[in-house]
Write a protein that holds these residues in place. Structure first.
Motif, PDB file in Angstrom:
ATOM      1  N   PHE A  67      57.059  60.187  44.136  1.00  0.00           N
ATOM      2  CA  PHE A  67      57.925  59.026  44.200  1.00  0.00           C
ATOM      3  C   PHE A  67      57.917  58.366  45.582  1.00  0.00           C
ATOM      4  O   PHE A  67      57.774  59.048  46.612  1.00  0.00           O
ATOM      5  CB  PHE A  67      59.373  59.429  43.879  1.00  0.00           C
ATOM      6  CG  PHE A  67      59.619  59.743  42.431  1.00  0.00           C
ATOM      7  CD1 PHE A  67      59.415  61.016  41.937  1.00  0.00           C
ATOM      8  CD2 PHE A  67      60.070  58.754  41.564  1.00  0.00           C
ATOM      9  CE1 PHE A  67      59.640  61.309  40.601  1.00  0.00           C
ATOM     10  CE2 PHE A  67      60.300  59.035  40.231  1.00  0.00           C
ATOM     11  CZ  PHE A  67      60.084  60.312  39.745  1.00  0.00           C
ATOM     12  N   GLY A  68      58.098  57.053  45.583  1.00  0.00           N
ATOM     13  CA  GLY A  68      58.406  56.359  46.825  1.00  0.00           C
ATOM     14  C   GLY A  68      59.854  56.650  47.193  1.00  0.00           C
ATOM     15  O   GLY A  68      60.594  57.269  46.420  1.00  0.00           O
ATOM     16  N   ARG A  69      60.277  56.190  48.355  1.00  0.00           N
ATOM     17  CA  ARG A  69      61.617  56.517  48.840  1.00  0.00           C
ATOM     18  C   ARG A  69      62.705  55.620  48.282  1.00  0.00           C
ATOM     19  O   ARG A  69      63.886  55.844  48.543  1.00  0.00           O
ATOM     20  CB  ARG A  69      61.655  56.512  50.365  1.00  0.00           C
ATOM     21  CG  ARG A  69      60.821  57.628  50.966  1.00  0.00           C
ATOM     22  CD  ARG A  69      61.050  57.790  52.449  1.00  0.00           C
ATOM     23  NE  ARG A  69      60.322  58.954  52.965  1.00  0.00           N
ATOM     24  CZ  ARG A  69      60.392  59.383  54.214  1.00  0.00           C
ATOM     25  NH1 ARG A  69      61.147  58.753  55.085  1.00  0.00           N
ATOM     26  NH2 ARG A  69      59.707  60.440  54.596  1.00  0.00           N
ATOM     27  N   TYR A  79      60.881  53.174  38.241  1.00  0.00           N
ATOM     28  CA  TYR A  79      62.152  53.648  37.718  1.00  0.00           C
ATOM     29  C   TYR A  79      63.292  52.813  38.307  1.00  0.00           C
ATOM     30  O   TYR A  79      63.239  52.366  39.450  1.00  0.00           O
ATOM     31  CB  TYR A  79      62.368  55.120  38.066  1.00  0.00           C
ATOM     32  CG  TYR A  79      61.488  56.068  37.298  1.00  0.00           C
ATOM     33  CD1 TYR A  79      60.190  56.351  37.725  1.00  0.00           C
ATOM     34  CD2 TYR A  79      61.942  56.681  36.138  1.00  0.00           C
ATOM     35  CE1 TYR A  79      59.375  57.220  37.022  1.00  0.00           C
ATOM     36  CE2 TYR A  79      61.137  57.559  35.429  1.00  0.00           C
ATOM     37  CZ  TYR A  79      59.860  57.824  35.879  1.00  0.00           C
ATOM     38  OH  TYR A  79      59.065  58.675  35.173  1.00  0.00           O
ATOM     39  N   PHE A  85      62.540  52.806  42.209  1.00  0.00           N
ATOM     40  CA  PHE A  85      61.557  53.749  42.732  1.00  0.00           C
ATOM     41  C   PHE A  85      60.199  53.481  42.096  1.00  0.00           C
ATOM     42  O   PHE A  85      60.092  53.372  40.871  1.00  0.00           O
ATOM     43  CB  PHE A  85      61.950  55.196  42.401  1.00  0.00           C
ATOM     44  CG  PHE A  85      63.190  55.684  43.084  1.00  0.00           C
ATOM     45  CD1 PHE A  85      64.416  55.615  42.444  1.00  0.00           C
ATOM     46  CD2 PHE A  85      63.124  56.228  44.353  1.00  0.00           C
ATOM     47  CE1 PHE A  85      65.571  56.072  43.066  1.00  0.00           C
ATOM     48  CE2 PHE A  85      64.273  56.695  44.983  1.00  0.00           C
ATOM     49  CZ  PHE A  85      65.497  56.601  44.333  1.00  0.00           C
ATOM     50  N   GLN A 102      67.465  52.970  38.967  1.00  0.00           N
ATOM     51  CA  GLN A 102      68.578  53.909  39.027  1.00  0.00           C
ATOM     52  C   GLN A 102      69.862  53.178  39.422  1.00  0.00           C
ATOM     53  O   GLN A 102      69.940  52.603  40.505  1.00  0.00           O
ATOM     54  CB  GLN A 102      68.294  55.040  40.021  1.00  0.00           C
ATOM     55  CG  GLN A 102      69.374  56.113  40.055  1.00  0.00           C
ATOM     56  CD  GLN A 102      69.040  57.243  41.002  1.00  0.00           C
ATOM     57  OE1 GLN A 102      68.310  57.067  41.982  1.00  0.00           O
ATOM     58  NE2 GLN A 102      69.573  58.428  40.736  1.00  0.00           N
ATOM     59  N   PRO A 149      67.527  58.215  37.241  1.00  0.00           N
ATOM     60  CA  PRO A 149      66.530  57.150  37.114  1.00  0.00           C
ATOM     61  C   PRO A 149      66.081  56.976  35.665  1.00  0.00           C
ATOM     62  O   PRO A 149      66.032  57.945  34.906  1.00  0.00           O
ATOM     63  CB  PRO A 149      65.360  57.668  37.969  1.00  0.00           C
ATOM     64  CG  PRO A 149      65.952  58.720  38.845  1.00  0.00           C
ATOM     65  CD  PRO A 149      67.069  59.326  38.071  1.00  0.00           C
ATOM     66  N   ILE A 162      53.620  65.436  37.144  1.00  0.00           N
ATOM     67  CA  ILE A 162      54.601  65.451  38.222  1.00  0.00           C
ATOM     68  C   ILE A 162      54.412  64.199  39.067  1.00  0.00           C
ATOM     69  O   ILE A 162      53.453  64.108  39.837  1.00  0.00           O
ATOM     70  CB  ILE A 162      54.457  66.694  39.116  1.00  0.00           C
ATOM     71  CG1 ILE A 162      54.425  67.968  38.280  1.00  0.00           C
ATOM     72  CG2 ILE A 162      55.572  66.726  40.151  1.00  0.00           C
ATOM     73  CD1 ILE A 162      55.667  68.204  37.464  1.00  0.00           C
ATOM     74  N   PRO A 163      55.302  63.216  38.944  1.00  0.00           N
ATOM     75  CA  PRO A 163      55.145  61.987  39.738  1.00  0.00           C
ATOM     76  C   PRO A 163      55.436  62.226  41.215  1.00  0.00           C
ATOM     77  O   PRO A 163      56.276  63.057  41.557  1.00  0.00           O
ATOM     78  CB  PRO A 163      56.187  61.043  39.130  1.00  0.00           C
ATOM     79  CG  PRO A 163      56.669  61.682  37.874  1.00  0.00           C
ATOM     80  CD  PRO A 163      56.461  63.145  38.040  1.00  0.00           C
TER      81      PRO A 163
END
Lengths: 112, 111
Positions: free
Chosen positions: A102-104, A36, A89, A38, A44, A99-100
């Motif tokens: 996510f990385g930070r 994603y 992301f 953003q 995002p 439901i993904p």
């Protein structure tokens, strides 16, 4: 427990350079890996995604490389442009979950 | 086609108060997802609503709750606000698919 680890946290690249963002996951049940983008003040937006049956997917200047055995995947932005400056992301989803995880995020700055 | 909309854009509350955030999905989308985006922590899944029912819930305390209305719009309620609840709250919608479309978010500040 962070199931998707993303690096680097921030990245500065010159215009025309290659931006590389890496992610590693732990859950072998993950079978869909989206990235994603953003921009400030925006939500995002899906940029590109890959499934583990292929090792690479390219869309324009954006390429995902996927290494199933190493449980790693990365985003490459070729010919980076100032307009690519955003937070990126990576995420991972297991079948049927929707439901993904996510990385930070990675804050990318491309200097003109 | 209009995207996902959220209101308000910004919300300032004091500790202990209640906050209500609203989301309108893309027309035709039946699923709504809520995420919390705190600084440096990425997106943390809060709640998933589909066809008016709560389908899944993230690892958040019960004071985070919500609902989905017959027109598929959704509301997120946060009771007994704590300072740590300050974050950007994102809503996303989908047609029961993996691809989620995000709104611009509501910035909640708890003083």
């Amino acid at each position: 427990q962070q199931q998707v680890k993303q690096s680097p946290q921030s990245l500065i690249v010159q215009k025309g350079g290659i931006s590389i963002i890496n992610c590693a996951y732990e859950n072998t049940a993950f079978d869909y890996f989206p990235w994603y983008q953003q921009f400030p003040g925006k939500g995002p937006a899906l940029l590109i995604a890959i499934r583990p049956d292929v090792s690479e997917k390219k869309e324009g200047r954006f390429t995902i490389s996927f290494n199933k055995s190493a449980k790693q995947f990365s985003l490459h932005i070729m010919d980076s442009q100032p307009g690519d400056s955003a937070t990126y992301f990576c995420a991972a989803t297991s079948g049927g979950s929707y439901i993904p995880t996510f990385g930070r995020g990675t804050s990318l700055i491309v200097h003109p | 086609e209009a995207g996902v909309t959220q209101s308000p854009t910004h919300l300032i509350k004091t500790r202990g108060q209640q906050a209500t955030l609203r989301c309108s999905p893309i027309s035709g989308h039946t699923s709504v997802y809520w995420y919390q985006q705190a600084l440096g922590l990425g997106l943390q899944f809060l709640l998933w609503y589909d066809e008016g029912e709560e389908r899944n819930r993230g690892n958040f305390p019960p004071r985070f709750s919500g609902r989905q209305f017959p027109n598929y719009s959704s509301e997120l309620n946060v009771n007994a606000l704590e300072l740590e609840d300050s974050a950007l709250y994102l809503c996303a919608s989908s047609i029961q698919g993996i691809e989620q479309f995000f709104g611009p978010g509501t910035r909640l500040t708890v003083l």
